[in-house]
Motif scaffolding. Structure first.
Motif: not given
Length: 83
Positions: A8-14
């Motif tokens: 599971l790869a997540v793209v998120m804010d810092p």
């Protein structure tokens, strides 16, 4: 990665700037980790296309249910996101 292991790869804010008690992505990551899934962290700037293929510079991520110390990131590595 082990054969059959979910990634599971997540793209998120810092991640260091989130509010751990209220962040739904962190809750999802904690649940995935409890299931033995491999989790990776990316920010928007870590994404690109090459020859029509989505790629990213992901970092292995370990999360904890601790409001003061909720994550550890590993070293970045470029990867094909469809893998």
């Amino acid at each position: 990665m082990q054969s059959g292991q979910v990634r599971l790869a997540v793209v998120m804010d810092p991640i260091g700037a989130i509010k751990p008690a209220k962040d739904t992505t962190l809750a999802m990551l904690l649940s995935a980790q409890r299931r033995g899934w491999r989790t990776e962290y990316l920010e928007l700037r870590d994404l690109w296309l090459r020859d029509g293929e989505a790629r990213g510079r992901g970092r292995p991520l370990t999360v904890r249910d601790d409001g003061k110390d909720w994550y550890t990131l590993g070293p970045p590595a470029a990867t094909r996101l469809g893998d």
